[in-house]
Design a protein around this motif. Structure first.
Motif, PDB file in Angstrom:
ATOM      1  N   ASP A 120       4.866  31.231   1.179  1.00  0.00           N
ATOM      2  CA  ASP A 120       6.128  31.364   1.795  1.00  0.00           C
ATOM      3  C   ASP A 120       6.437  32.150   1.028  1.00  0.00           C
ATOM      4  N   GLY A 123       3.592  35.893   2.029  1.00  0.00           N
ATOM      5  CA  GLY A 123       3.005  36.151   2.895  1.00  0.00           C
ATOM      6  C   GLY A 123       1.226  35.372   3.107  1.00  0.00           C
ATOM      7  N   ARG A 124       0.449  35.494   4.605  1.00  0.00           N
ATOM      8  CA  ARG A 124      -0.420  34.385   4.482  1.00  0.00           C
ATOM      9  C   ARG A 124      -1.434  34.857   3.835  1.00  0.00           C
ATOM     10  N   GLU A 175       1.172  29.174  14.358  1.00  0.00           N
ATOM     11  CA  GLU A 175       2.152  30.100  13.978  1.00  0.00           C
ATOM     12  C   GLU A 175       2.384  31.060  15.116  1.00  0.00           C
ATOM     13  N   GLU A 238      -0.841  39.983   8.784  1.00  0.00           N
ATOM     14  CA  GLU A 238      -0.052  38.561   8.295  1.00  0.00           C
ATOM     15  C   GLU A 238       0.538  38.584  10.330  1.00  0.00           C
ATOM     16  N   HIS A 242       5.345  35.349  10.203  1.00  0.00           N
ATOM     17  CA  HIS A 242       6.043  35.641   8.591  1.00  0.00           C
ATOM     18  C   HIS A 242       6.328  37.206   8.862  1.00  0.00           C
ATOM     19  N   ARG A 245      10.514  36.787   9.234  1.00  0.00           N
ATOM     20  CA  ARG A 245      10.424  36.122   8.497  1.00  0.00           C
ATOM     21  C   ARG A 245      11.043  37.396   7.059  1.00  0.00           C
ATOM     22  N   ASP A 246      10.069  38.305   6.026  1.00  0.00           N
ATOM     23  CA  ASP A 246      10.307  39.125   5.369  1.00  0.00           C
ATOM     24  C   ASP A 246      11.088  40.099   6.105  1.00  0.00           C
ATOM     25  N   SER A 392      11.267  28.194   6.612  1.00  0.00           N
ATOM     26  CA  SER A 392      11.355  29.331   5.327  1.00  0.00           C
ATOM     27  C   SER A 392      10.418  28.880   4.348  1.00  0.00           C
ATOM     28  N   THR A 395       4.543  26.612   5.141  1.00  0.00           N
ATOM     29  CA  THR A 395       3.192  26.664   4.192  1.00  0.00           C
ATOM     30  C   THR A 395       3.728  24.873   3.055  1.00  0.00           C
TER      31      THR A 395
END
Length: 515
Positions: A120, A123-124, A175, A238, A242, A245-246, A392, A395
């Motif tokens: 989170d 990144g994944r 996602e 990614e 995400h 959000r980043d 947020s 994960t």
């Protein structure tokens, strides 16, 4: 007291669940549990059309997550399929070796917390890669263990790695996928676990005791596919969700403090929901373990099935699981998550008698359909948890609630075994026999009732938007200036939500049109 609950929208027709949470009184919440259970009957294209709506990147995200989750399960089952061989090599009892399985279950929660927070925050992609590197090291390490202590240490660390993967795999696979595809992809992803068991069964037959190295080649082989999975993941970017959000976090100028602020907001707003999710996952894990763990013992000990007979029954049951997870997951997109889980649990309860009391080969059919129901309910879980989770920490929440529920249920087989001792049967030679069928039936009846009640009283956010633009927690933590970044992206057409068109169904749900 304020209860977190999904907004209930009305029009001229019935009441439906909506796609996001709001605070409401306990009385109002309770009053909406039955009305909102009514199936929305959302217009969802046929499964093939739904799967055809995924673009190449979305398919690759799903595939890499499915492969990783399947091989995660493969690595887990390598011990359970070689218990006798390990016990002989390390001069221990079978019970001693099963501690290697117990340690995995115990340490999975640690991995879910560590890797969930990492995924989170950073990144994944890279936590996923590190996770699979650990699989390689620990499977090789297990294969080279020379004594019992080394074996336990490797399996404990493997538990950390295994626990870290589930939440990341769910986020990677779901996602960015089209809304209409969420249900069926959720079911397909979850059944990677059953697929991993089937693979482990096949390769155990091919590799165990076929060379002078005994059980070890199975573990050495288990370390190889993660290398390919790592390469596969490194070739992918990614997820869009995400990245968006980043971008908001970067706009604040301090990523770490923003991430911590998001955590405080999520905990303050959603602590009750998070507690509910752990309790729900405890029920689901009791359902899986209660129906599966002692079942081979029941077949061999109570009904005198041969080793091959047990294996065939288990394989057929897992085929039922894979079928049920996919079809029921898809159905939840039409009938709603809660309604689908409740109905399939009722059907599973109705099948308990033939599942546990048929003593001939006819039990194979019962095993297929019972696991169709058990894993059918599980097929709804990845997307249900994703939609319930704060954006947020998606994960972290998905992985940790799942693994904490698993930890709570880890004593399932022990409970059933102890209960079975109260129902002795005439011994077969020196082998004590017990009437495990009645125990599994009673235990599973209680578990089904628990899951039905908990699902009935719980929330549902079917169709919830995953993007940062729709996350009120993120808005509170970062402020309006940072959120303006994502709103500008949306106006420019850079939507995070998979690029599919979104329509409102009866004022309550968001689903995608087929492409």
């Amino acid at each position: 007291m304020q209860y977190e609950k999904e907004t209930v929208l009305r029009d001229a027709s019935p009441v439906y669940e909506s796609t996001g949470p709001e605070h409401m009184s306990a009385g109002r919440y309770i009053a909406t549990r039955i009305p909102t259970l009514k199936p929305p009957m959302a217009k969802t294209p046929n499964p093939f059309k739904v799967l055809g709506s995924l673009n190449t990147k979305q398919w690759l995200f799903f595939l890499v997550a499915f492969l990783a989750w399947s091989w995660d399960a493969f690595d887990f089952f390598t011990v359970s399929l070689t218990v006798s061989d390990l016990a002989k090599d390390f001069n221990k009892t079978n019970t001693d070796i099963t501690w290697g399985i117990t340690l995995v279950l115990m340490f999975r929660s640690v991995g879910a917390i560590l890797f969930g927070i990492a995924a989170d925050r950073y990144g994944r992609k890279w936590p996923f890669v590190v996770n699979n590197i650990l699989f390689i090291v620990l499977e090789l390490g297990t294969g080279f263990c020379q004594n019992y202590k080394q074996f336990l240490a490797c399996r404990a660390l493997f538990g950390v790695a295994m626990g870290g993967l589930y939440g990341n795999a769910a986020a990677t696979a779901l996602e960015d996928c089209p809304h209409a595809a969420r249900g069926i992809l959720s079911g397909m992803l979850q059944q990677g676990y059953a697929f991993g068991y089937l693979l482990a069964t096949v390769f155990a037959r091919a590799l165990v005791n076929t060379t002078k190295h005994g059980w070890r080649p199975l573990f050495w082989f288990g370390a190889c596919p993660p290398i390919l999975i790592i390469i596969f993941r490194l070739c992918l970017p990614e997820t869009n969700v995400h990245l968006e959000r980043d971008a908001v976090r970067h706009a604040t100028g301090n990523l770490t403090s923003t991430f911590i602020a998001e955590g405080k907001v999520a905990l303050k707003r959603h602590w009750l929901l998070l507690t509910y999710m752990v309790l729900l996952m405890a029920g689901f894990n009791f359902m899986a373990h209660g129906s599966q763990d002692l079942y081979p013992t029941m077949l061999s000990n109570q009904y005198n099935f041969s080793h091959n007979g047990v294996t065939v029954t288990q394989v057929i049951a897992n085929l039922g699981a894979m079928t049920g997870g996919t079809l029921v997951g898809y159905s939840s997109q039409i009938f709603g998550r809660r309604f689908t889980i409740i109905v399939i649990c009722i059907l599973g309860g109705a099948l308990l008698y033939p599942y546990t009391f048929v003593s001939n080969k006819g039990v194979i059919a019962a095993a297929f359909f019972e696991q169709f129901c058990v894993q059918g309910a599980w097929g709804v879980i990845p997307i249900h948890l994703m939609e319930l989770s704060p954006g947020s920490f998606r994960t972290f929440v998905v992985g940790t609630t799942y693994q904490l529920g698993n930890l709570i249920s880890s004593a399932s087989s022990t409970i059933e075994a102890r209960m079975g001792e109260r129902f002795p049967l005439p011994p077969k030679g020196k082998t004590k026999r017990y009437e495990y069928g009645i125990v599994i039936c009673i235990f599973m009846g209680c578990v089904y009732a628990y899951v039905i009640v908990l699902t009935l009283i719980g929330p549902e956010y079917r169709g919830r938007m995953f993007g940062a633009a729709h996350d009120s927690d993120l808005a509170e933590a970062t402020g309006h200036e940072a959120m303006a970044v994502v709103h500008r992206r949306e106006r420019m057409g850079g939507s995070d939500e998979s690029g599919d068109d979104v329509v409102h169904e009866k004022g309550a749900h968001l689903t995608s049109k087929a492409v």
